[in-house]
Design a protein around this motif. Structure first.
Motif, PDB file in Angstrom:
ATOM      1  N   PRO A  46      50.219 -38.749  78.460  1.00  0.00           N
ATOM      2  CA  PRO A  46      49.929 -38.575  77.107  1.00  0.00           C
ATOM      3  C   PRO A  46      48.516 -37.423  76.402  1.00  0.00           C
ATOM      4  CG  PRO A  46      48.881 -40.307  77.723  1.00  0.00           C
ATOM      5  CD  PRO A  46      49.528 -39.944  78.993  1.00  0.00           C
ATOM      6  N   ALA A  47      48.089 -37.432  77.477  1.00  0.00           N
ATOM      7  CA  ALA A  47      47.178 -35.711  76.981  1.00  0.00           C
ATOM      8  C   ALA A  47      46.500 -35.176  78.886  1.00  0.00           C
ATOM      9  CB  ALA A  47      45.831 -36.854  76.642  1.00  0.00           C
ATOM     10  N   VAL A  48      47.064 -34.161  78.088  1.00  0.00           N
ATOM     11  CA  VAL A  48      46.343 -32.847  79.486  1.00  0.00           C
ATOM     12  C   VAL A  48      45.325 -32.251  78.921  1.00  0.00           C
ATOM     13  CG1 VAL A  48      47.471 -30.985  80.565  1.00  0.00           C
ATOM     14  CG2 VAL A  48      48.947 -33.371  80.389  1.00  0.00           C
ATOM     15  N   ARG A  49      44.098 -31.975  79.508  1.00  0.00           N
ATOM     16  CA  ARG A  49      42.976 -32.225  79.230  1.00  0.00           C
ATOM     17  C   ARG A  49      42.777 -29.944  80.261  1.00  0.00           C
ATOM     18  NH1 ARG A  49      36.718 -32.947  77.913  1.00  0.00           N
ATOM     19  NH2 ARG A  49      36.339 -30.673  77.716  1.00  0.00           N
ATOM     20  N   THR A  50      42.666 -29.182  79.944  1.00  0.00           N
ATOM     21  CA  THR A  50      42.516 -28.277  80.152  1.00  0.00           C
ATOM     22  C   THR A  50      41.510 -27.254  79.435  1.00  0.00           C
ATOM     23  OG1 THR A  50      43.683 -25.833  81.151  1.00  0.00           O
ATOM     24  CG2 THR A  50      44.471 -26.429  79.331  1.00  0.00           C
ATOM     25  N   GLY A  51      40.006 -26.455  80.620  1.00  0.00           N
ATOM     26  CA  GLY A  51      39.019 -26.242  79.705  1.00  0.00           C
ATOM     27  C   GLY A  51      38.894 -26.954  78.934  1.00  0.00           C
ATOM     28  N   ASN A  52      38.854 -26.131  77.535  1.00  0.00           N
ATOM     29  CA  ASN A  52      38.127 -27.128  76.721  1.00  0.00           C
ATOM     30  C   ASN A  52      39.219 -27.532  75.356  1.00  0.00           C
ATOM     31  OD1 ASN A  52      38.576 -24.821  75.747  1.00  0.00           O
ATOM     32  ND2 ASN A  52      36.704 -24.393  74.252  1.00  0.00           N
ATOM     33  N   LEU A  53      40.529 -27.502  75.801  1.00  0.00           N
ATOM     34  CA  LEU A  53      41.456 -27.761  75.570  1.00  0.00           C
ATOM     35  C   LEU A  53      42.354 -29.211  75.656  1.00  0.00           C
ATOM     36  CD1 LEU A  53      43.711 -24.677  74.474  1.00  0.00           C
ATOM     37  CD2 LEU A  53      41.583 -25.929  73.080  1.00  0.00           C
ATOM     38  N   VAL A  54      42.785 -30.434  74.415  1.00  0.00           N
ATOM     39  CA  VAL A  54      43.971 -31.234  75.000  1.00  0.00           C
ATOM     40  C   VAL A  54      44.819 -31.761  74.208  1.00  0.00           C
ATOM     41  CG1 VAL A  54      43.341 -33.990  75.183  1.00  0.00           C
ATOM     42  CG2 VAL A  54      41.174 -32.596  75.511  1.00  0.00           C
ATOM     43  N   TYR A  55      46.270 -31.268  74.974  1.00  0.00           N
ATOM     44  CA  TYR A  55      47.001 -30.945  74.159  1.00  0.00           C
ATOM     45  C   TYR A  55      47.857 -32.889  74.708  1.00  0.00           C
ATOM     46  CZ  TYR A  55      47.524 -26.258  74.654  1.00  0.00           C
ATOM     47  OH  TYR A  55      47.260 -24.848  75.565  1.00  0.00           O
ATOM     48  N   LEU A  56      48.089 -32.951  73.158  1.00  0.00           N
ATOM     49  CA  LEU A  56      48.796 -34.891  73.741  1.00  0.00           C
ATOM     50  C   LEU A  56      49.814 -34.621  73.069  1.00  0.00           C
ATOM     51  CD1 LEU A  56      46.171 -36.189  70.793  1.00  0.00           C
ATOM     52  CD2 LEU A  56      45.938 -36.244  72.976  1.00  0.00           C
ATOM     53  N   ALA A  57      50.847 -35.257  73.531  1.00  0.00           N
ATOM     54  CA  ALA A  57      52.199 -35.417  73.932  1.00  0.00           C
ATOM     55  C   ALA A  57      52.834 -36.415  72.357  1.00  0.00           C
ATOM     56  CB  ALA A  57      52.664 -36.292  74.781  1.00  0.00           C
ATOM     57  N   GLY A  58      53.735 -35.299  71.913  1.00  0.00           N
ATOM     58  CA  GLY A  58      54.252 -36.193  71.094  1.00  0.00           C
ATOM     59  C   GLY A  58      55.059 -37.250  70.842  1.00  0.00           C
ATOM     60  N   THR A  59      54.482 -38.165  69.709  1.00  0.00           N
ATOM     61  CA  THR A  59      54.389 -39.791  69.843  1.00  0.00           C
ATOM     62  C   THR A  59      54.755 -39.945  68.220  1.00  0.00           C
ATOM     63  OG1 THR A  59      53.134 -41.903  70.032  1.00  0.00           O
ATOM     64  CG2 THR A  59      51.940 -40.111  69.330  1.00  0.00           C
ATOM     65  N   GLY A  60      55.074 -41.651  67.830  1.00  0.00           N
ATOM     66  CA  GLY A  60      55.410 -41.826  66.596  1.00  0.00           C
ATOM     67  C   GLY A  60      55.111 -43.093  66.534  1.00  0.00           C
ATOM     68  N   PRO A  61      55.206 -43.392  65.150  1.00  0.00           N
ATOM     69  CA  PRO A  61      53.956 -44.453  64.517  1.00  0.00           C
ATOM     70  C   PRO A  61      54.381 -45.997  65.049  1.00  0.00           C
ATOM     71  CG  PRO A  61      56.439 -43.909  63.562  1.00  0.00           C
ATOM     72  CD  PRO A  61      56.229 -43.006  64.330  1.00  0.00           C
TER      73      PRO A  61
END
Length: 172
Positions: A46-61
């Motif tokens: 669901p999430a990948v942190r690299t350095g000071n950025l966090v990328y969140l995977a697509g999700t729905g309601p």
């Protein structure tokens, strides 16, 4: 696609951003409880942190009862309902972010949002739908919640969900 000058004019809903402060406190003050993060439905995290950025995977309601909000916008779902679905999706994203970094107070900036709307081909109000998530981020993070964004239409989305959103956050 560039937005009209009126849509970006000061005094609109996003211009009413709260001052800098604790995102966690804003959630409490508003009585907003984040949903529990569920397990991914495929081979991803669901999430990948690299350095000071966090990328969140697509999700729905995900509704409070745990079911997905589904339907095709412009046929089964109104713009107003889809806006609420995007807000629900934003809550799921914030839950995943909190799980990745421990506290929403670690957020220094919402960087980018990609909103996908399951819509009929004639539908053209994708930005109004994704505002449900964008408005939530500004409500919770203030000016740190303002972000770059894309809002696009899709012919379908997984499980028939009405909206899917992914996001990138900068954290301390």
């Amino acid at each position: 696609m560039a937005a009209s000058a009126a849509a970006l004019a000061p005094g609109r809903a996003l211009a009413q951003a709260p001052a800098a402060g604790s995102a966690e406190q804003r959630l409490r003050e508003r009585g907003i409880e984040l949903p529990r993060s569920g397990a991914p439905v495929a081979n991803y995290v669901p999430a990948v942190r690299t350095g000071n950025l966090v990328y969140l995977a697509g999700t729905g309601p995900i509704r409070p009862d745990g079911t997905f909000a589904t339907g095709k916008v412009g046929k089964d779902v109104s713009v107003e309902e889809a806006y609420q679905h995007a807000r629900l999706t934003g809550l799921v994203l914030l839950s995943a972010l909190r799980g990745a970094v421990g506290s929403l107070d670690a957020v220094t900036r919402v960087v980018k949002v990609l909103g996908m709307v399951n819509a009929v081909p004639e539908f053209t109000d994708h930005p109004k739908v994704i505002n449900g998530c964008s408005d939530l981020f500004v409500e919770i993070f203030g000016d740190r919640g303002r972000h770059a964004r894309s809002a696009v239409g899709m012919g379908s989305l997984p499980f028939g969900i009405s909206v899917e959103i992914e996001a990138i956050f900068e954290v301390a």
